[in-house]
Design a protein around this motif. Structure first.
Motif, short mmCIF file in Angstrom:
data_model
loop_
_atom_site.label_atom_id
_atom_site.label_comp_id
_atom_site.label_asym_id
_atom_site.label_seq_id
_atom_site.Cartn_x
_atom_site.Cartn_y
_atom_site.Cartn_z
N LEU A 128 0.84 -1.20 0.00
CA LEU A 128 0.00 0.00 0.00
C LEU A 128 0.87 1.25 0.00
N ARG A 129 0.71 2.09 -1.03
CA ARG A 129 1.44 3.36 -1.12
C ARG A 129 0.54 4.48 -0.61
N ILE A 130 1.11 5.35 0.24
CA ILE A 130 0.37 6.49 0.77
C ILE A 130 1.25 7.74 0.71
N GLY A 230 8.05 0.41 5.07
CA GLY A 230 8.47 -0.81 5.75
C GLY A 230 7.58 -1.20 6.90
N THR A 231 6.70 -0.29 7.36
CA THR A 231 5.77 -0.64 8.43
C THR A 231 4.84 -1.75 7.95
N ARG A 232 4.62 -2.75 8.81
CA ARG A 232 3.77 -3.89 8.46
C ARG A 232 2.54 -3.91 9.36
N ILE A 233 1.38 -4.02 8.75
CA ILE A 233 0.12 -4.09 9.49
C ILE A 233 -0.49 -5.48 9.27
N ARG A 234 -0.82 -6.18 10.34
CA ARG A 234 -1.37 -7.54 10.24
C ARG A 234 -2.87 -7.52 10.48
N LEU A 235 -3.61 -8.10 9.56
CA LEU A 235 -5.04 -8.29 9.72
C LEU A 235 -5.29 -9.79 9.90
N LEU A 251 -3.60 -11.50 6.61
CA LEU A 251 -3.24 -10.54 5.57
C LEU A 251 -2.23 -9.55 6.15
N TYR A 252 -1.10 -9.38 5.48
CA TYR A 252 -0.07 -8.44 5.91
C TYR A 252 0.00 -7.29 4.91
N ILE A 253 -0.18 -6.08 5.42
CA ILE A 253 -0.14 -4.88 4.59
C ILE A 253 1.20 -4.18 4.82
N PHE A 254 1.98 -4.03 3.76
CA PHE A 254 3.28 -3.37 3.83
C PHE A 254 3.14 -1.94 3.30
N ILE A 255 3.53 -0.97 4.13
CA ILE A 255 3.36 0.44 3.79
C ILE A 255 4.59 0.96 3.05
#
Length: 379
Positions: A128-130, A230-235, A251-255
């Motif tokens: 995910l790009r922000i 590099g921040t990782r968010i786990r769902l 699901l792992y979201i990499f920022i």
């Protein structure tokens, strides 16, 4: 030749408990294995002797008979059902017992139970790009993820019409089959059920027996303030559906934070270059600088400031991801040289330059020396 005492063979004291006996046998099996002792002609016999001892001492009934009668307990039918002597499967039984302990984890850890046919779904990754502003404030983002979900037609079982999967007749539900090859028990995936432990006679027409189908899902993700590349968010539980009703993966979201036109980021600190006029840099004054929150802050420029001078605005940087305040913003001054001067401006600058020479004769002589040097180089 008289047989050695089984306790001596394994190197344990008489009356040792089952755990001690098993541990001693595992050590002996590794030490005496013929493949590790090719130069020792007695290795195979010693290895078989250790297996024979373990075959008796691991069984409570055989062990009790041996403690009472010694080797005679297994001669002429004594000991209830016979002992190690004359049994065709004694070696395979003993070694297979330890083989499970040594290699069971690598073979799927299924010792002692049957497989249900269900398998956990795979974890998924989403990049995910922000923007930097979104990383500063945090945001709620809706994403679309292609994944596998449980099949509604068969409720995830993989079987058509509400029927149930059947236990695999080849492996009896274990998912693996074993074959004896010399000293080794070789374990491999069951060819009939492909390791599932179950077979489906009438597969679901929608999912073809998998218990899941491909589908795109929309998920709302909370992006906390302070994230960085590099921040990782786990769902949890939002990954791929399991096979035949198995648990869902994660699901792992990499920022990844986009670069910014004005600000550069280092951890929680921000850096930017701000242009100032030559007059402001020389005389001092106040300037307005933009901040990442969309506002503006006023700051003083000291008299006589030069290009490259750095000043700090405290707590105007990025917030820390897990609390603990915010970083600072560092301002680097870039003194601008005026261009496209009017005739009046040229007049004033020449007058200023002349006055500067009169006020600073030492500096004037320095510049004259430099000019003289370059003139001599040209000639």
């Amino acid at each position: 030749m008289a047989k050695r005492d089984y306790y001596d063979v394994l190197g344990v004291a008489k009356g040792a408990d089952a755990a001690t006996i098993k541990k001693a046998y595992r050590a002996k099996a590794k030490e005496l294995h013929p493949d590790r002792n090719s130069d020792n002609p007695n290795a195979e016999a010693q290895f078989k002797e250790a297996n024979e001892a373990y075959e008796v001492l691991k069984d409570e009934n055989k062990k009790a008979a041996y403690d009472r009668y010694g080797h005679a307990a297994f001669e002429n039918g004594m000991g209830g059902g016979g002992g190690p002597r004359g049994q065709q499967g004694d070696f395979a039984s003993a070694f297979s017992d330890v083989f499970d302990d040594l290699f069971g984890d690598f073979m799927g850890g299924q010792r002692g139970g049957r497989r249900s046919g269900a398998q956990r779904g795979n974890d998924l990754r989403y990049n995910l790009r922000i923007n930097l502003e979104d990383a500063y404030s945090g945001m709620q983002k809706t994403i679309t993820v292609p994944t596998s979900v449980g099949c509604d037609a068969c409720n995830g079982t993989g079987a058509e019409g509400g029927s149930e999967p059947q236990t695999c007749p080849t492996c009896n539900g274990m998912g693996k089959v074993r074959a004896q090859q010399g000293f080794f028990t070789v374990e491999r995936t069951c060819p009939t059920c492909s390791g599932m432990g179950q077979t489906i006679k009438n597969p679901c027409k929608t999912c073809h027996g998998a218990g899941r189908v491909e589908k795109e899902r929309s998920l709302s993700v909370n992006i906390p303030a302070g994230v960085e590349t590099g921040t990782r968010i786990r769902l949890a539980g939002e990954g791929e559906a399991g096979m035949r009703g198995g648990p869902t993966g994660d699901l792992y979201i990499f920022i990844e934070v986009n670069s910014h036109a004005l600000f550069e980021r280092e951890s929680t600190n921000l850096f930017c270059r701000v242009p100032v006029s030559m007059a402001t840099a020389a005389l001092g004054g106040e300037i307005e600088v933009p901040t990442i929150d969309g506002g503006r802050s006023r700051m003083k420029v000291p008299e006589g400031s030069q290009s490259g001078r750095q000043m700090r605005l405290r707590s105007k940087g990025m917030p820390a991801l897990r609390g603990g305040g915010s970083g600072d913003m560092f301002i680097e001054l870039a003194v601008e040289t005026p261009v496209k001067l009017t005739s009046r401006q040229r007049e004033l600058l020449k007058e200023f330059d002349k006055l500067s020479e009169e006020n600073n004769p030492q500096g004037s002589s320095f510049f004259k020396s430099v000019k003289s040097f370059w003139d001599s180089m040209k000639s």
